[in-house]
Scaffold this motif. Structure first.
Motif, mmCIF file in Angstrom:
data_model
loop_
_atom_site.group_PDB
_atom_site.id
_atom_site.type_symbol
_atom_site.label_atom_id
_atom_site.label_comp_id
_atom_site.label_asym_id
_atom_site.label_seq_id
_atom_site.Cartn_x
_atom_site.Cartn_y
_atom_site.Cartn_z
ATOM 1 N N ASP A 108 -11.375 21.606 -5.102
ATOM 2 C CA ASP A 108 -11.514 22.270 -6.395
ATOM 3 C C ASP A 108 -10.172 22.369 -7.120
ATOM 4 O OD1 ASP A 108 -14.235 22.682 -6.053
ATOM 5 O OD2 ASP A 108 -13.932 24.573 -4.962
ATOM 6 N N GLU A 109 -9.136 21.757 -6.553
ATOM 7 C CA GLU A 109 -7.832 21.828 -7.218
ATOM 8 C C GLU A 109 -7.911 21.135 -8.574
ATOM 9 O OE1 GLU A 109 -4.471 20.552 -5.024
ATOM 10 O OE2 GLU A 109 -4.850 21.864 -3.311
ATOM 11 N N ILE B 242 -4.839 8.347 -0.644
ATOM 12 C CA ILE B 242 -4.600 9.794 -0.600
ATOM 13 C C ILE B 242 -5.181 10.298 0.715
ATOM 14 C CG2 ILE B 242 -4.987 12.017 -1.712
ATOM 15 C CD1 ILE B 242 -5.374 10.599 -4.341
ATOM 16 N N SER B 243 -4.330 10.773 1.613
ATOM 17 C CA SER B 243 -4.814 11.203 2.926
ATOM 18 C C SER B 243 -5.737 12.408 2.811
ATOM 19 C CB SER B 243 -3.637 11.523 3.844
ATOM 20 O OG SER B 243 -2.882 12.611 3.336
ATOM 21 N N HIS B 244 -5.436 13.342 1.913
ATOM 22 C CA HIS B 244 -6.295 14.511 1.676
ATOM 23 C C HIS B 244 -5.842 15.175 0.374
ATOM 24 C CE1 HIS B 244 -2.764 16.192 3.617
ATOM 25 N NE2 HIS B 244 -3.109 17.399 3.197
ATOM 26 N N PRO B 245 -6.716 15.894 -0.296
ATOM 27 C CA PRO B 245 -6.422 16.410 -1.637
ATOM 28 C C PRO B 245 -5.626 17.715 -1.649
ATOM 29 C CG PRO B 245 -8.693 16.890 -1.081
ATOM 30 C CD PRO B 245 -8.136 16.091 0.062
ATOM 31 N N HIS B 246 -4.408 17.700 -1.150
ATOM 32 C CA HIS B 246 -3.450 18.778 -1.339
ATOM 33 C C HIS B 246 -2.342 18.266 -2.256
ATOM 34 C CE1 HIS B 246 -4.508 21.497 2.349
ATOM 35 N NE2 HIS B 246 -5.242 21.762 1.275
ATOM 36 N N ALA B 247 -1.864 19.130 -3.146
ATOM 37 C CA ALA B 247 -0.945 18.686 -4.200
ATOM 38 C C ALA B 247 0.303 18.015 -3.659
ATOM 39 C CB ALA B 247 -0.566 19.876 -5.086
ATOM 40 N N VAL C 85 -9.626 7.172 -0.866
ATOM 41 C CA VAL C 85 -9.630 8.603 -0.574
ATOM 42 C C VAL C 85 -10.652 8.880 0.511
ATOM 43 C CG1 VAL C 85 -8.913 9.238 -2.914
ATOM 44 C CG2 VAL C 85 -11.348 9.104 -2.369
ATOM 45 N N GLY C 86 -10.502 10.023 1.179
ATOM 46 C CA GLY C 86 -11.461 10.432 2.197
ATOM 47 C C GLY C 86 -12.656 11.142 1.581
ATOM 48 N N PHE D 262 0.852 -1.180 0.000
ATOM 49 C CA PHE D 262 0.000 0.000 0.000
ATOM 50 C C PHE D 262 0.898 1.244 0.000
ATOM 51 C CE2 PHE D 262 -2.930 -3.167 1.462
ATOM 52 C CZ PHE D 262 -4.180 -2.757 0.996
ATOM 53 N N LEU D 263 0.526 2.210 -0.823
ATOM 54 C CA LEU D 263 1.253 3.481 -0.889
ATOM 55 C C LEU D 263 0.362 4.579 -0.349
ATOM 56 C CD1 LEU D 263 3.767 5.085 -1.874
ATOM 57 C CD2 LEU D 263 2.547 5.422 -4.034
ATOM 58 N N LEU D 264 0.824 5.233 0.700
ATOM 59 C CA LEU D 264 0.094 6.356 1.286
ATOM 60 C C LEU D 264 0.698 7.656 0.771
ATOM 61 C CD1 LEU D 264 -1.823 7.768 3.301
ATOM 62 C CD2 LEU D 264 -0.050 7.430 5.054
ATOM 63 N N ASP D 265 -0.057 8.388 -0.031
ATOM 64 C CA ASP D 265 0.342 9.686 -0.585
ATOM 65 C C ASP D 265 1.533 9.544 -1.533
ATOM 66 O OD1 ASP D 265 -1.661 10.986 0.803
ATOM 67 O OD2 ASP D 265 -0.378 11.437 2.527
ATOM 68 N N ALA D 266 1.660 10.520 -2.400
ATOM 69 C CA ALA D 266 2.772 10.539 -3.359
ATOM 70 C C ALA D 266 2.861 11.947 -3.935
ATOM 71 C CB ALA D 266 2.558 9.516 -4.467
ATOM 72 N N GLY D 267 3.477 12.839 -3.187
ATOM 73 C CA GLY D 267 3.548 14.208 -3.679
ATOM 74 C C GLY D 267 4.594 15.026 -2.973
ATOM 75 N N THR D 268 4.839 16.205 -3.528
ATOM 76 C CA THR D 268 5.790 17.146 -2.948
ATOM 77 C C THR D 268 5.490 18.531 -3.494
ATOM 78 O OG1 THR D 268 8.140 17.602 -2.594
ATOM 79 C CG2 THR D 268 7.514 16.913 -4.777
ATOM 80 N N ARG D 269 6.007 19.549 -2.796
ATOM 81 C CA ARG D 269 5.920 20.907 -3.314
ATOM 82 C C ARG D 269 7.037 21.094 -4.327
ATOM 83 N NH1 ARG D 269 5.018 24.623 2.106
ATOM 84 N NH2 ARG D 269 3.037 23.684 2.751
ATOM 85 N N ALA D 270 6.684 21.225 -5.590
ATOM 86 C CA ALA D 270 7.706 21.321 -6.627
ATOM 87 C C ALA D 270 7.138 22.042 -7.835
ATOM 88 C CB ALA D 270 8.191 19.935 -7.033
ATOM 89 N N ASN D 271 8.028 22.374 -8.773
ATOM 90 C CA ASN D 271 7.601 22.982 -10.022
ATOM 91 C C ASN D 271 6.796 21.983 -10.839
ATOM 92 O OD1 ASN D 271 9.180 25.144 -9.221
ATOM 93 N ND2 ASN D 271 10.959 24.423 -10.367
ATOM 94 N N SER D 272 6.078 22.513 -11.811
ATOM 95 C CA SER D 272 5.265 21.644 -12.657
ATOM 96 C C SER D 272 6.113 20.726 -13.517
ATOM 97 C CB SER D 272 4.364 22.499 -13.559
ATOM 98 O OG SER D 272 5.148 23.382 -14.346
ATOM 99 N N ASP D 273 7.395 21.072 -13.740
ATOM 100 C CA ASP D 273 8.238 20.226 -14.568
ATOM 101 C C ASP D 273 8.899 19.107 -13.768
ATOM 102 O OD1 ASP D 273 9.862 21.913 -13.135
ATOM 103 O OD2 ASP D 273 11.350 22.142 -14.725
ATOM 104 N N PHE D 274 8.597 19.015 -12.465
ATOM 105 C CA PHE D 274 9.170 17.945 -11.634
ATOM 106 C C PHE D 274 8.042 17.056 -11.155
ATOM 107 C CE2 PHE D 274 10.490 16.020 -7.649
ATOM 108 C CZ PHE D 274 11.730 15.506 -7.987
#
Length: 845
Positions: free
Chosen positions: A682-683, A651-656, A676-677, A615-627
Motif C-alpha cells: 500500500d506504499e 524489485i526484490s520486495h516493495p520497500h522504499a 516483481v514478486g 540486470f539491475l536488482l533493486d535501486a533504493g535507499t533510506r533517504a529524504n524525499s529530495d534525494f
C-alpha cells in the motif's frame, strides 16, 4: 644617418617595454589553475615546495628584468608552483586537535554550542519539514568515553539538519545550543556520483549533525547590542540577516516565493521538483542560480542610474567625469548586492570582472575582456582553490569564455543591424531592425554559451537542452528585465513604502509565472533535452576540439586547421568509437561481473552477464524525499559504464529502500521488463511506480519459484524457494522477497551468487528445509546484515566464501567470522568478477 645615442647618465637604460615584461593575465591564471589541478597528485613536503617557490621567485625577479624574453616561462613556473602550494593547503584535511573534523571520527551524540552563520533553510521531506543550519562551532561536549582533555573547546563549521522548523526569531549571529547526532559527511563511492564530502570540504565543513526535534535546540544569546555584540559583529552578519528578512518578505507577499527567493537570495529549497525539472529541460536552470547575468544587469542598472543623476548637475560635471564617478559609486552597492546574493563563485566571478572593467574606466586603461576574465579566475582561485573542481565554476567560466571568443562575429551582426536601422539606409523600419538585431544577438550569445558549456554539461550532468537557446530568449526578459528589477526595487522600498513594495513584488510575480509557463511548454516538446553517458576527460577535450573546428570560420584569426571537414569527421569517428567500444566489449565478455553499489542503507546490485545482458536488482535507499538515489548514484554509475539500456529491472520486495530510485531509471534506461514478486504493498511510492511502468508500456513479470529469468552464454539467473503459502506474518513483506540465484558456467569452471533480498530467520529456515539449492560462492547478506537474519543454519547451508553487506554503518559483529566479509559502508562500491575458475572482489574504480 646614424641615430644619436642618449647622454650617459651612469644608470642602466630603462627596459624597452614594460608590457613585454609583464606576463599576460590569461597565462598566469592558466598556470595557477594547472598547479591546483596537480595539487591532489603532487604532494611534496611543504619545505621542498616553499624552496621551489623561493627559487622560482628569485629567478623571476633577477632574470625577468634583464632578460624580458624569460619573463613568461619563469612566471608560468612560479604561478604553477603557487597553484600547487595553495591547492595543497586548501585540499588538506583540517589541522588542530580541537577542529570539529578531528574530534568526531564516527557517529556520536553530543551537545554543540556555536554561532549561526547563515539564515536557516527550511525544506519539505516525506515526514514533514526539515531545516539546515550552518554553525560556527564554539564548544563541543562529548559523552564519555569522549575527550576528557577537551573541556568543551572546539572550532570549525558544522552543518546541522533539524527535523522541524527552527525557533521563531532565530537569525544569523545568534548563539545556539543543540543536542545532535554528529558524524563526518560521507559520499557514495560509485564512480560518477556526486562527491558530497568534497563539496562540503570546499566550504570548510567536515562534520554534519542530526537534530531530532526543535525541542533539542535552544537560543543562548541573541545577536544584538543589548547582548554584548559590537557594531562590527553586527555588520559582519548584516548581509545574512538582510537575506533572511528579504526571504520572509517574499514568503508573505509573493505567490511565487520559491522562484523569487532563488533569483534574489540564491535559495532554491522552496521550488517544487516539477518546476525545477521544467527549467532544467528547457535549458533555463542557470537563471534560477544567481550568476553573472544577474550581477551584470544590476551593475548596468546602477551605472545607468548614477550616470543619469550625475548628468543633471552642471557643477559636478565641471569637477568630475560623470562616467568615472558613476562607476566609482556603483562598486560599493554592487559589492553589497553580491554579499546579499550569497557570494557564490559565479557571483564573485561577475563581480570581479565588473570591478576590472570599472577600474579600467577609472584609470583610463584599455579594457581587455580576456584579462578581466583571467583576473576574476585568478582572484577566485586564490580565495577558493577547491572551486576549480566544481561544476559551477567550470560552467560559469566556460560560458563567459565562449561568449568572449565569439564577441567579434556577434558584434558584427549587431553593427550590421544597427546600420540597417539608420535613416540613411532602406533596411526597413528602424524599430523592427533594432528589435530583430537585438533578438538575433541574444540568440547568438545563447548559442555561444551553450556550445561552450555543452561538453561540461554532459560530463557533470549527462544532459543538455536542445531548446535552451530559444527558451532563454523568452525566459530571460521575463525574469531578468521584469521580476529581478521589481524584486530588488521592492527590497529597497519596503522600509519606506511597503504598499509600493508589495505592488512591485506582485508585478514581478507575473514575470515568474510567465517564465514557468514558457519552461513547462518547452520541456514538453519531444527531445527537449538529450541524455548521454558520461564522457571521459579525453572525450571532453575532443568535443571542445570538434566545437572549435565547427565554428572556426566565424572566429577571428587565421585558420589553423586547413582540412577542417576531414578533421571533424575523424573526431566524430573517435567520439563514436569511445562511446560504443565499451558496449562492444560487454557483448564479447565471458565473465560475470556483479557490482554492489554503495547507496547507503539500501540496495542496488548490477549484474553484467556474459554476452552483455544487464540486470539491475533493486535501486533504493533510506533517504529524504529530495534525494533520489537513482538520479544521484545509480544512473551516474551506469552512464560511467556507457550503459544505455537494461535487459531487466528486478524489485526484490516493495520497500522504499529497494525501489525509491527506480522512477528516474525507468525513464532514462528503458528496461525491457520489470520483474516483481507476488508481494502487494500500500506504499504510495510503489503504487506511483507501477502506474509509471504501465504508462511507459514496460512489461511486468511476476515469476514463481524455479522460473528462469535469463539463460545464455554460460549464465543463468533464476528464482528459488517459494515463500510459505498465504504467509501474513509480522515481517511478511521482507520474508516474501524474491530470492535469486545467479550461476556462471564457464570454460574454466563454475561459480554462483545468492541474492536473498530482505528475508529474515523464518524464511531462511523455510529455505533450508526446502529442496532449494542454496550453496553459493558469494552471498549478499539478507536484510542488509540485520540481526534478525543470517541464522547459523542458513549460513551453513549457503557456505559462502565471500559475503557482501549492502548497508550504511551498522554493527556486523553478530555475523560469522569464518568468511571474507565486505560492507559497502566500509569498502564502498564493490565489484565481484568471476570466470568460473576463481572469484575476485575489489573496490570499484
Amino acid at each position: 644617418m646614424e641615430p644619436i645615442p642618449p647622454p650617459a647618465t651612469g644608470k642602466p637604460p630603462p627596459p624597452t617595454s614594460l608590457v613585454r615584461q609583464t606576463p599576460p593575465l590569461p597565462v598566469v591564471a592558466a598556470a595557477f589553475a594547472g598547479g591546483i589541478l596537480c595539487a591532489p597528485w603532487f604532494a611534496p613536503s611543504h619545505g621542498l615546495l616553499l624552496a621551489g617557490l623561493a627559487l622560482a621567485g628569485l629567478l623571476f625577479l633577477r632574470r625577468a628584468r634583464s632578460h624580458p624574453e624569460r619573463a613568461l616561462p619563469l612566471s608560468v613556473i612560479l604561478f604553477f608552483l603557487l597553484g600547487i602550494w595553495r591547492g595543497s593547503l586548501a585540499l588538506a584535511p583540517p589541522a588542530g586537535p580541537y577542529h570539529a573534523g578531528n574530534l568526531v571520527p564516527h557517529k556520536t551524540l553530543a551537545s554543540v554550542i556555536g554561532t549561526l552563520l547563515e539564515a536557516p533553510v527550511t525544506f519539505a521531506a516525506d515526514d514533514g519539514p526539515r531545516s539546515r543550519l550552518l554553525i560556527d562551532l564554539e564548544a563541543l561536549h562529548l559523552p564519555p568515553p569522549g575527550r576528557p582533555d577537551l573541556a568543551g573547546e572546539a572550532e570549525g563549521r558544522i552543518l546541522l539538519t533539524l527535523k522541524g522548523v527552527p525557533p521563531a526569531g532565530l537569525q544569523p549571529g545568534d548563539t545556539i545550543v543543540a543536542q545532535a547526532l554528529l558524524a563526518p559527511p560521507r559520499s557514495a563511492t560509485s564512480p560518477g556520483s556526486f562527491d558530497y564530502q568534497f563539496f562540503l570540504a570546499g566550504q570548510g565543513i567536515f562534520l554534519t549533525g542530526w537534530v531530532a526535534s526543535p525541542e533539542a535546540l535552544a537560543v543562548l544569546r541573541r545577536a544584538s547590542l543589548a547582548a554584548g555584540f559590537s557594531w562590527l559583529q553586527q555588520m559582519y552578519h548584516l548581509p545574512e540577516i538582510l537575506r533572511q528578512r528579504l526571504g520572509a518578505l517574499l514568503e508573505k507577499t509573493s505567490t511565487q516565493a520559491g522562484l523569487y527567493k532563488a533569483i534574489l537570495i540564491g535559495e532554491r529549497a522552496g521550488i517544487s521538483a516539477a518546476t525545477l525539472e521544467h527549467f532544467k529541460a528547457a535549458g533555463c536552470f542557470h537563471i534560477l542560480a544567481i550568476s553573472g547575468l544577474h550581477v551584470g544587469l544590476v551593475a548596468a542598472g546602477l551605472f545607468a542610474g548614477w550616470y543619469w543623476l550625475l548628468r543633471r548637475s552642471t557643477r559636478l560635471l565641471v569637477v568630475f567625469q560623470a562616467k568615472k564617478l558613476a562607476g566609482l559609486l556603483t562598486l560599493p552597492f554592487l559589492f553589497f548586492y553580491a554579499l546579499v546574493a550569497g557570494f557564490n563563485p559565479p557571483v564573485v566571478r561577475a563581480l570581479l570582472m565588473t570591478v576590472a572593467v570599472m577600474s579600467a574606466l577609472l584609470f583610463d586603461r584599455q579594457r581587455s575582456l580576456a584579462s578581466a576574465i583571467a583576473l576574476a579566475a585568478l582572484v577566485l582561485l586564490v580565495w577558493q582553490p577547491a572551486a576549480l573542481f566544481t561544476a559551477g565554476f567550470q560552467l560559469s567560466f566556460a560560458a563567459v569564455i565562449a561568449i568572449a571568443v565569439c564577441q567579434r562575429p556577434i558584434a558584427a551582426v549587431w553593427e550590421k543591424r544597427r546600420q540597417a536601422s539608420s535613416p540613411a539606409t532602406a533596411g526597413g523600419p528602424p524599430f523592427i531592425q533594432r528589435l530583430t538585431g537585438g533578438v538575433l544577438t541574444a540568440l547568438l550569445v545563447s548559442l555561444a554559451a551553450t556550445g561552450g558549456t555543452a561538453p561540461l554539461l554532459f560530463y557533470h550532468f549527462n544532459r543538455i537542452s536542445l531548446v535552451g537557446p530559444l527558451a532563454n530568449l523568452l525566459v530571460e526578459p521575463l525574469i531578468c528585465l521584469l521580476a529581478l528589477p521589481a524584486g530588488l526595487a521592492a527590497a529597497v522600498l519596503w522600509p519606506f513604502f511597503p504598499e509600493l513594495a508589495v505592488f512591485l513584488v506582485r508585478l514581478g510575480d507575473l514575470g515568474l509565472v510567465g517564465a514557468a509557463l514558457v519552461c513547462r511548454w518547452f520541456a514538453a516538446l519531444p527531445l527537449a533535452s538529450v541524455w548521454l553517458p558520461t564522457p571521459s576527460v579525453l572525450e571532453v577535450f575532443l568535443l571542445y576540439l570538434l566545437i572549435f573546428l565547427g565554428f572556426q570560420k566565424i572566429l577571428p584569426g587565421p585558420s589553423v586547421v586547413p582540412v577542417r571537414r576531414p578533421a571533424m569527421a575523424i573526431l566524430l569517428a573517435l567520439l563514436a568509437g569511445l562511446q560504443l567500444l565499451p558496449v562492444a566489449a560487454r557483448r564479447l565478455q565471458k565473465t560475470t561481473r556483479v557490482t554492489f553499489l554503495d547507496v547507503g542503507s539500501g540496495n542496488a546490485t548490477l549484474m553484467e552477464l556474459p554476452g552483455g545482458a544487464l540486470f539491475l536488482l533493486d535501486a533504493g535507499t533510506r533517504a529524504n524525499s529530495d534525494f533520489d538515489p537513482g538520479e544521484r548514484i545509480i544512473a551516474p554509475y551506469l552512464w560511467q559504464r556507457k550503459i544505455y539500456r537494461l535487459d531487466g529491472v528486478i524489485i526484490s520486495h516493495p520497500h522504499a529502500d529497494h525501489y525509491n530510485g527506480l522512477s528516474f531509471l525507468l525513464d532514462r534506461f528503458q528496461p525491457a521488463q520489470l520483474i516483481v514478486g507476488e508481494n502487494e504493498s500500500d506504499e504510495p511510492g510503489y503504487r506511483r511506480l507501477l502506474a509509471q511502468v504501465e504508462t511507459a508500456g514496460i512489461p511486468v513479470r511476476r515469476p514463481a519459484s524455479g522460473d528462469t529469468l535469463y539463460e545464455g552464454s554460460g549464465a543463468r539467473l533464476m528464482v528459488i524457494g517459494e515463500p510459505p503459502a498465504d504467509y501474513r506474518g509480522k515481517n511478511a513483506v521482507n520474508n516474501n522477497s524474491l530470492v535469486l540465484r545467479l550461476e556462471h558456467q564457464g570454460e574454466r569452471g563454475s561459480a554462483s551468487f545468492l541474492l536473498p533480498g530482505d528475508i529474515e530467520t523464518e524464511r531462511e529456515r523455510h529455505l533450508v528445509a526446502s529442496s532449494a539449492d542454496l550453496d553459493a560462492d558469494v552471498l549478499l547478506a539478507p536484510h542488509h546484515g540485520a540481526k534478525g537474519s543470517s541464522s547459523e543454519e542458513f549460513w551453513r547451508a549457503v557456505s559462502p566464501e565471500l559475503v557482501v553487506v549492502s548497508a550504511g554503518h551498522r554493527d556486523l559483529s553478530h555475523l560469522p567470522g569464518n568468511v571474507a566479509l565486505y560492507s559497502t559502508a566500509t569498502h564502498g562500491t564493490l565489484v565481484v568478477t568471476t570466470d568460473g575458475a576463481g572469484t575476485e572482489v575489489g573496490p570499484c574504480r
